[in-house]
Design a protein around this motif. Sequence first.
Motif, PDB file in Angstrom:
ATOM      1  N   PHE A 134       3.358  20.366  -6.323  1.00 38.89           N
ATOM      2  CA  PHE A 134       2.503  19.238  -6.679  1.00 38.89           C
ATOM      3  C   PHE A 134       1.230  19.825  -7.275  1.00 38.89           C
ATOM      4  O   PHE A 134       0.413  20.389  -6.564  1.00 38.89           O
ATOM      5  CB  PHE A 134       2.190  18.406  -5.442  1.00 38.89           C
ATOM      6  N   TYR A 169      -2.073   8.031  -7.182  1.00 41.39           N
ATOM      7  CA  TYR A 169      -2.668   7.003  -6.329  1.00 41.39           C
ATOM      8  C   TYR A 169      -3.656   6.217  -7.190  1.00 41.39           C
ATOM      9  O   TYR A 169      -4.702   6.739  -7.570  1.00 41.39           O
ATOM     10  CB  TYR A 169      -3.429   7.652  -5.171  1.00 41.39           C
ATOM     11  N   VAL A 195      -4.491   0.621  -1.996  1.00 40.39           N
ATOM     12  CA  VAL A 195      -4.134   1.518  -3.084  1.00 40.39           C
ATOM     13  C   VAL A 195      -2.627   1.534  -3.273  1.00 40.39           C
ATOM     14  O   VAL A 195      -1.875   1.610  -2.309  1.00 40.39           O
ATOM     15  CB  VAL A 195      -4.643   2.938  -2.752  1.00 40.39           C
ATOM     16  N   PRO A 217       0.826  -1.212   0.000  1.00 47.88           N
ATOM     17  CA  PRO A 217       0.000   0.000   0.000  1.00 47.88           C
ATOM     18  C   PRO A 217       0.858   1.258   0.000  1.00 47.88           C
ATOM     19  O   PRO A 217       2.029   1.216   0.385  1.00 47.88           O
ATOM     20  CB  PRO A 217      -0.785  -0.111   1.312  1.00 47.88           C
ATOM     21  N   SER A 218       0.258   2.370  -0.396  1.00 52.05           N
ATOM     22  CA  SER A 218       1.005   3.630  -0.455  1.00 52.05           C
ATOM     23  C   SER A 218       1.460   4.021   0.943  1.00 52.05           C
ATOM     24  O   SER A 218       0.662   4.074   1.867  1.00 52.05           O
ATOM     25  CB  SER A 218       0.106   4.721  -1.028  1.00 52.05           C
ATOM     26  N   PRO A 219       2.775   4.267   1.142  1.00 53.38           N
ATOM     27  CA  PRO A 219       3.252   4.659   2.481  1.00 53.38           C
ATOM     28  C   PRO A 219       2.813   6.083   2.828  1.00 53.38           C
ATOM     29  O   PRO A 219       2.619   6.897   1.930  1.00 53.38           O
ATOM     30  CB  PRO A 219       4.779   4.618   2.343  1.00 53.38           C
ATOM     31  N   ASP A 220       2.697   6.337   4.123  1.00 51.61           N
ATOM     32  CA  ASP A 220       2.246   7.662   4.558  1.00 51.61           C
ATOM     33  C   ASP A 220       3.249   8.767   4.220  1.00 51.61           C
ATOM     34  O   ASP A 220       2.879   9.913   4.033  1.00 51.61           O
ATOM     35  CB  ASP A 220       1.989   7.667   6.071  1.00 51.61           C
ATOM     36  N   ILE A 263       5.165   8.983   1.539  1.00 53.98           N
ATOM     37  CA  ILE A 263       5.607   8.777   0.157  1.00 53.98           C
ATOM     38  C   ILE A 263       6.112  10.058  -0.497  1.00 53.98           C
ATOM     39  O   ILE A 263       7.072  10.045  -1.268  1.00 53.98           O
ATOM     40  CB  ILE A 263       4.495   8.106  -0.685  1.00 53.98           C
ATOM     41  N   GLN A 264       5.476  11.204  -0.173  1.00 52.11           N
ATOM     42  CA  GLN A 264       5.946  12.439  -0.800  1.00 52.11           C
ATOM     43  C   GLN A 264       7.363  12.775  -0.334  1.00 52.11           C
ATOM     44  O   GLN A 264       8.191  13.209  -1.124  1.00 52.11           O
ATOM     45  CB  GLN A 264       5.003  13.605  -0.465  1.00 52.11           C
ATOM     46  N   LEU A 317      10.718  13.233  -2.534  1.00 52.22           N
ATOM     47  CA  LEU A 317      11.550  14.440  -2.494  1.00 52.22           C
ATOM     48  C   LEU A 317      12.995  14.087  -2.143  1.00 52.22           C
ATOM     49  O   LEU A 317      13.938  14.694  -2.650  1.00 52.22           O
ATOM     50  CB  LEU A 317      10.963  15.448  -1.507  1.00 52.22           C
ATOM     51  N   GLY A 333      -3.908  12.253  -8.436  1.00 53.18           N
ATOM     52  CA  GLY A 333      -2.616  12.680  -7.922  1.00 53.18           C
ATOM     53  C   GLY A 333      -2.176  13.980  -8.528  1.00 53.18           C
ATOM     54  O   GLY A 333      -2.981  14.890  -8.722  1.00 53.18           O
TER      55      GLY A 333
END
Lengths: 688, 296
Positions: free
Chosen positions: B110, B141, B153, B83-86, B88-89, B93, B126
């Motif tokens: 973004f 996402y 997701v 799943p998408s990690p918290d 991720i942004q 970066l 996204g």
Amino acid sequence: MNKSDLLLEIGLEEVPARFLTHAMNQLAEKVKQLLTEKNIEFGAVQSYSSPRRLAVLIEDVSEKQLDLHEEVKGPSKKVALDAEGNWSKAAIGFTRGQGKSVEDIYFKEINGVEYVHVEKFTKGQDTIAILSSLGELITSLTFPKNMRWANLDIRYIRPIRWIVALFGNEIINLEVATVKSGRASYGHRFLGERVEIPTAKEYKQLLLSQYVMADYKDRKAVILSQIHQLEKEQNWLIPIDEDLLEEVTNLVEYPTVLFGSFDEDYLQLPKEVLITTMKEHQRYFPVTDSNGNLLAYFVTVRNGDQNHLETVRKGNEKVLRARLQDAVFFYEEDKKLSIEKALNKLEHVVYHEEIGTYQDKLTRIQELSQYIVQKVGINGEEEKQTLRAAEICKFDLVTQMVDEFTELQGIMGEKYAKIAGEADLVALAINEHYMPRFSDGQLPESNAGAIVSIADKLDTLASFFALNLIPTGSQDPYSLRRQATGIVQILLQKGWNLDFTSLLKKGIAKTSGFSKRGEEEVLNDLLEFFKLRFKHLLNERQVRYDIIEAVLEAPITNVKSLITKADILQAKKEESGFKEDMEALSRVVNIASKAEKIVEINADLFENESERVLYNEFVKIENAASQSLNDEQYYAQLVALNKPITNYFDQTMIMVDDENIRNNRLSFMRKLADLILYFAHFQNIIVK
Amino acid sequence: MNIQNMILTLQKHWSEQGCVLMQAYDVEKGAGTMSPYTFLRAIGPEPWKVAYVEPSRRPADGRYGENPNRLYQHHQFQVIMKPSPDNIQELYLDSLRALGINPLEHDIRFVEDNWENPSLGCAGLGWEVWLDGMEITQFTYFQQVGGLECKPVSIEITYGIERLASYIQDKENVFDLEWTEGFTVRDIFGQPEYEHSKYAFETSDEEMLFQLFSTYEKEAHRQMEEGLVHPAYDYVLKCSHVFNLLDAKGAISVTERTGYIARCRNLARKVAKTFYEEREKLGFPMLTNGGGNTNE
């Protein structure tokens, strides 16, 4: 009572700029609503937002809910007491439900019946306990587009990353989407850091120290003042597009305005291309000299401070250069494409899967334009050029420029058509046929542009209605409402005497190759659809609703006449005699509905003078009507019938036993009524 | 930094985040999303982390190697985390920092961009990431893949390698980019760009391509009936590429075009469903706590 400030901040991954302001207002509204519902007093409300947060600060919120004194009504006395005068189960149950006992009951009369009542007192709870429902409030916000993330079920605008919830200096404990509330917020992604908010009041200042201007009004003001500063320093004009300013404001947390330049050679591109490239694709503000001529500069807003602006400028210049290079390439290539070749390509471009290609659409637009040209009496060179415009109006859709910048359709068409040697009017009409481009946008000025515009829009409407793709609620993906309004506005502006229903029929007939529905059915739906547009238009003219109904019920002959009729009735309604005129005309309409068998009217069956007089008047109007009376004249003729009609009803009994006479009279009434209803359904008009 | 070092840097960075480092999947495709490492692995409850370079072929974008910005084949660096990690942004970066892009010296944003690929039954929400006004990454996402709702997701990060390199190396022409010392993009891809463009626009055998499409399509269906998802999916990819070649040649008429897209979509949906079912039969072997729930 003690008061504290309330702060709620939802930290999010970057929220789309276009949704931000609405979401911010929604949050504030919901919190205010919660406090009001819960009887908690509060003071000033301040909403905040930035790409990474929605927040609301409410000052002076009472620390306790107001105590509640209320009088609760129970069963009637009859039900509350049994025959022996003892309290019934109903009465006991009621008091228990209210946390009271029968001793508290008193009676009060309502509309002559006595009812059980009790006084109830609810002590106010601590506000902080009630605020624990803020978690549900956060999830109850609605957005136009939602998403899921990780393995959660919640659907939200973007992932929630932190929540600050403070009442005074206390944390309100919430948990939403596995995120627990606290007092830690986050500053600017790169310039700022995590920051603890001791009390709500310090929010704005602390965020600013972390390079976030939380109030979007502040950001907007900073951007504007920096732009004005630049204008002054450079002696430029930087026209402010409000939508762009709004968007840019919502794309940054800490704005810094800067400018860049591009090679002056690019100024040879059409200015629309330059502006679109800068505005739509890069969110730049174009720059002009004091005469409004574009200069080879652009203005952009960085999300950050003054440091390293040179790098940011260089990067942006590079991007714009690549885009403008593309545009030059497209422009040069497009100029080589002949219109005939472009039209051939349109055979391969699908307009809609079920409706066919653009070439098919062009054919229908040509035929409809031909029809309108004849009806409005355009001829000679103007006719020729209108039809040429209709023939080629979509050719620029296959150019590379329009492929890249869809919003330039028509605008590039005009330029390329001129380069290809088409007449000025043809070129202009290609541009104008897309008008109005947005609601209340500019309308075509040339007849040619107006005709092709109507033909194109009519074809679009008829085609989608033929497939039963009719807008419902907020769903209007092909913007059919705007197109219908466009037709109405153009017809009104041109004042053409074009039979509206026949026009629609013509458009519908052209869809027979792919239509899924009967022509009659489509016509009715289209008429209903247009009636809503007319209604809106008449509303805006402040025509009274019953008059709107009255004229819309009559056959829609042409748009101009519809408006005139409404205006006449709106003006006459205050005049003396209006009521009597309406009543006389309505009497005819009402009795006519009793006619069952319509016969040829036989004047020999008339028995009194009033019949003959009214009949003669009827014949006069009928003849005159066929010679196209204008609306004022028609109305004058109708209301002149008042006296003859009144006399007629005074002297004539319609529902007589003799069947021949009865049918003769009813048939006459029917025909007279049709003449009346052709103008308006007067019986819908309310007269005092 | 040359392209080779960029790729090595990104690989190292995402490898450190626990991603499986894969090589490009060896069937022609239009985008990194179409690799089975993305398209198939985004389906179902099993967790997944992967990073790979994907050569992406878009025949219609070929310009005989003459246009400074357009390529028949460009390269994407693709990351999937499911799943998408918290954070991720932040992870993303950090990858830019690793490439020598210090966010404090630039303007990184973004900007909303929702992604949809109806022919694969895919949709996601996204952003495109802007570096000083230039789009360098797609950040999505996934909400739906192959017509199936994604749960959990996946986050997809797609770097446009040449785009990013042209910024880092400050080059106006993509062919002038340095791949590694002594080799430019022109040295490696100049001749293939010309030849593939000529092939796609001029010399391809349409009749053969039409036949191939039908043959591949039939084989894809046949293998799906056997429950052999991966061979089936290879043929779906081949169908898609053949379709792109035909489209570039202008060989597909309007009416046919819609039909072909629908055929690709049917295949993609069927593959997605079959993959899900086959994994379910195996008991979703990679499922650990924290994966996700099963799809209905």
